[in-house]
Design an enzyme around this catalytic site. Structure first.
Site, short mmCIF file in Angstrom:
data_model
loop_
_atom_site.label_atom_id
_atom_site.label_comp_id
_atom_site.label_asym_id
_atom_site.label_seq_id
_atom_site.Cartn_x
_atom_site.Cartn_y
_atom_site.Cartn_z
N CYS A 374 0.83 -1.20 0.00
CA CYS A 374 0.00 0.00 0.00
C CYS A 374 0.88 1.26 0.00
O CYS A 374 1.48 1.57 -1.01
CB CYS A 374 -1.00 -0.04 1.15
SG CYS A 374 -2.44 0.95 0.79
N HIS A 500 -3.73 -4.89 0.43
CA HIS A 500 -3.15 -5.44 1.67
C HIS A 500 -3.27 -6.97 1.66
O HIS A 500 -4.26 -7.50 2.18
CB HIS A 500 -3.88 -4.89 2.89
CG HIS A 500 -3.63 -3.44 3.14
ND1 HIS A 500 -2.58 -3.02 3.93
CD2 HIS A 500 -4.25 -2.33 2.71
CE1 HIS A 500 -2.59 -1.69 3.98
NE2 HIS A 500 -3.59 -1.25 3.25
N GLU A 502 -1.84 -9.05 3.47
CA GLU A 502 -1.72 -9.62 4.82
C GLU A 502 -3.08 -9.99 5.42
O GLU A 502 -3.16 -10.87 6.27
CB GLU A 502 -0.95 -8.67 5.75
CG GLU A 502 -1.66 -7.38 6.15
CD GLU A 502 -1.46 -6.22 5.18
OE1 GLU A 502 -1.16 -6.48 4.00
OE2 GLU A 502 -1.63 -5.06 5.59
N1 GLN Z 1 -1.81 6.84 2.78
C1 GLN Z 1 -1.92 6.10 1.57
C2 GLN Z 1 -3.27 6.31 0.90
O1 GLN Z 1 -4.19 6.81 1.48
C3 GLN Z 1 -1.67 4.63 1.80
C4 GLN Z 1 -2.69 3.99 2.69
C5 GLN Z 1 -2.24 2.67 3.25
O2 GLN Z 1 -1.05 2.33 3.22
N2 GLN Z 1 -3.15 1.89 3.78
O3 GLN Z 1 -3.43 6.00 -0.26
#
Ligand code: GLN
Length: 525
Positions: A374, A500, A502
């Site tokens: 992410c 994600h 995970e």
């Molecule tokens: N801050 C980033 C976004 O809003 C990544 C978010 C995250 O890693 N869950 O896109």
């Protein structure tokens, strides 16, 4: 109609009630029962989505895009059922529903009160769980004695009367401290917290004693006497090295048999699948070391699912995974020299960004397996733009809204939306993988579904220049518009994903990306 198990907690928080509940759920699943499990949280946030990980640990995202308590992650890792929005109920959500209904005139002139209106709403939300289930486990968050938890305890007390005591079981988790100076285990806190519970009208059927050590028979007897339960229903839950040992510890003391007997269900003498998992974890000597470079490393619960998924990747490769928690705000570069792989997880906000970028440069230049999740993937793009494409001021508009090179940006259609929650891409989305790429080979599937929680995306204006310089966009949304996965052509393992992974990894079904990452780390040793 389902059987209900209510799990309450006494003495202290952070006793691992979530893992205990999940372990019991998994043992009942092994009995062939269909089990669902729900968490009740007494705080007033409607969901934990807006809470800092420092406050509450990781925010766990479900398939349907709910931002939930991290205990739901334990539930999904231990049992074979996907959690949904309905599996996590907060006091905020309960009050919100009741107040909304009151404003709509739904109470027909009645005075709206905690009892019965709040408690009725809690009971309604609990009863939503039982469709198609044999057993519903409800974990009541917080500690008995807290003001906030009272409506929840009152609601489950009422429910036990309505359902009939033969369909309900109360398990109370307590703490039995070992007082070093006296050289003794002390039962007094347990006695008091059970007293407190009984004052609310709840008599526990099983006492689960968390402790540093095994609870000896004599202490069990004492607890049984003071709390009015059978001695066989006082279960010892000592600290363990791996959380996947917990079901085995509980099974050895017959908790599954006890529950079956209580409900009048036939007990089956089955071998637990956790035996194999624990065997692998215990027997391997080889170890890989992974640097987890994050902002919230002082509270390890902030990265709970990532840490567990790494362990699952280790199980798949029969190696132990040692996580080096590296603070992105302060670390020495030589920390990264000694590890086998680098992982940059998700996150929000600018703090620690430069440290994460430095770690990614190190991983890219030194050909160390590097995994970006992410925000980690977004920073892989920023790092590549700055150091390979020579766009020195490249950034994400999250950190520099005026950057001349916004390689990560908010999508056009999301600009101008004020309510923060409204712009998040949350929950499961499809992604099409490109054949012949590393990630295509890892998944061996063309269409995958993974969970998201982010606002920003890769800016397509830069796709061509990235591709020409060696980045492969190996996963895209089915319409091709959103970048989901990137990898480097000339690197053994440098992969970033916008989702994600995970959240979908389980000890029995290690996630392919984590499995492959650990395998690459082993090969590099
Ligand atoms: N801050 C980033 C976004 O809003 C990544 C978010 C995250 O890693 N869950 O896109």
């Amino acid at each position: 109609m389902a059987y209900y198990i209510f799990v309450t907690g006494g003495v202290l928080s952070s006793l691992g009630k979530g893992v205990a509940s999940a372990s019991i759920a998994s043992l009942l699943e092994e009995q062939g029962l269909k089990v669902n499990i729900q968490k009740l949280d007494p705080y007033l946030n409607v969901d934990p989505g807006t809470m800092s990980p420092y406050q509450h640990g990781e925010v766990y995202v479900t398939e349907d895009g709910a931002e939930t308590d991290l205990d739901l992650g334990h539930y999904e890792r231990f049992i074979d059922r996907n959690m949904s929005r309905r599996n996590n109920v907060t006091a905020g959500m309960v009050y919100y529903n009741v107040i909304k209904r009151e404003r709509e005139g739904g109470y027909l002139g009645a005075t709206v009160q905690v009892i019965p209106h709040i408690t009725d709403e809690i009971k309604r939300l609990i009863r939503e769980m039982e469709d198609g289930c044999d057993v519903v486990i409800v974990e009541v968050g917080g500690t008995v004695g807290d003001i906030e938890g009272l409506p929840f305890l009152e609601a489950v007390r009422q429910l036990s009367m309505e359902l009939g005591r033969n369909r309900v079981l109360f398990i109370h988790t307590t703490y039995v401290p070992f007082v070093k100076t006296a050289g003794e285990l002390k039962t007094k806190p347990t006695q008091h917290s059970v007293k407190e519970l009984r004052a609310i009208g709840i008599q526990p059927d099983i006492i689960l004693c968390r402790s540093e050590v095994e609870i000896p028979e004599g202490i069990k007897e004492k607890i049984a006497l003071f709390t009015n339960v059978k001695k066989s229903a006082v279960i010892s839950a000592p600290d363990v090295e791996f959380i996947y040992e917990v079901p085995l510890k509980l099974k050895k003391q017959g908790i599954d048999r006890l529950i079956a007997q209580n409900f009048g269900i036939e007990y089956k003498d089955v071998r637990s699948k956790w035996e194999d998992i624990v065997h692998v974890l215990r027997s391997t000597e080889r170890e890989v070391r992974i640097a987890l470079v994050g902002k919230y490393v002082s509270l390890k619960d902030s990265y709970k699912s990532v840490a567990e998924a790494l362990i699952h990747g280790g199980i798949a490769n029969e190696v132990r995974v040692r996580i080096e928690w590296v603070s992105s705000e302060s670390y020495e570069d030589n920390t990264l020299e000694s590890v086998d792989g680098i992982l940059v997880p998700g996150g929000f906000g600018e703090r620690g960004i430069e440290g994460k970028l430095r770690a990614l440069t190190y991983g890219r230049e030194n050909r160390k397996p590097t995994f970006g999740i992410c925000l980690g993937m977004q920073l892989m793009c920023v790092e590549f733009a700055r150091n390979v494409l020579e766009l020195k001021k490249a950034n994400s508009t999250e950190f520099d809204p005026n950057t001349p090179h916004p390689v990560i940006d908010i999508m056009e259609e999301q600009k101008g939306i004020k309510e923060l929650g409204g712009t998040m891409r949350l929950g499961s989305y499809p992604c099409r993988l490109v054949g012949g790429t590393k990630v295509g080979d890892i998944y061996r599937q063309e269409l995958i579904h993974e969970r998201h929680r982010h606002r920003y995306e890769f800016n397509n204006v830069y796709r061509d220049s990235f591709e020409k310089a060696g980045v492969v966009f190996s996963g895209l949304s089915p319409d091709g518009k959103l970048v989901e996965v990137i990898e480097l052509k000339d690197h053994p393992w440098y992969i970033g994903c916008q989702f994600h992974p995970e959240f979908k990894s389980k000890p029995f079904r290690p996630h392919p990306l984590f499995k492959s990452f650990i395998s690459a780390c082993l090969q590099g040793q």
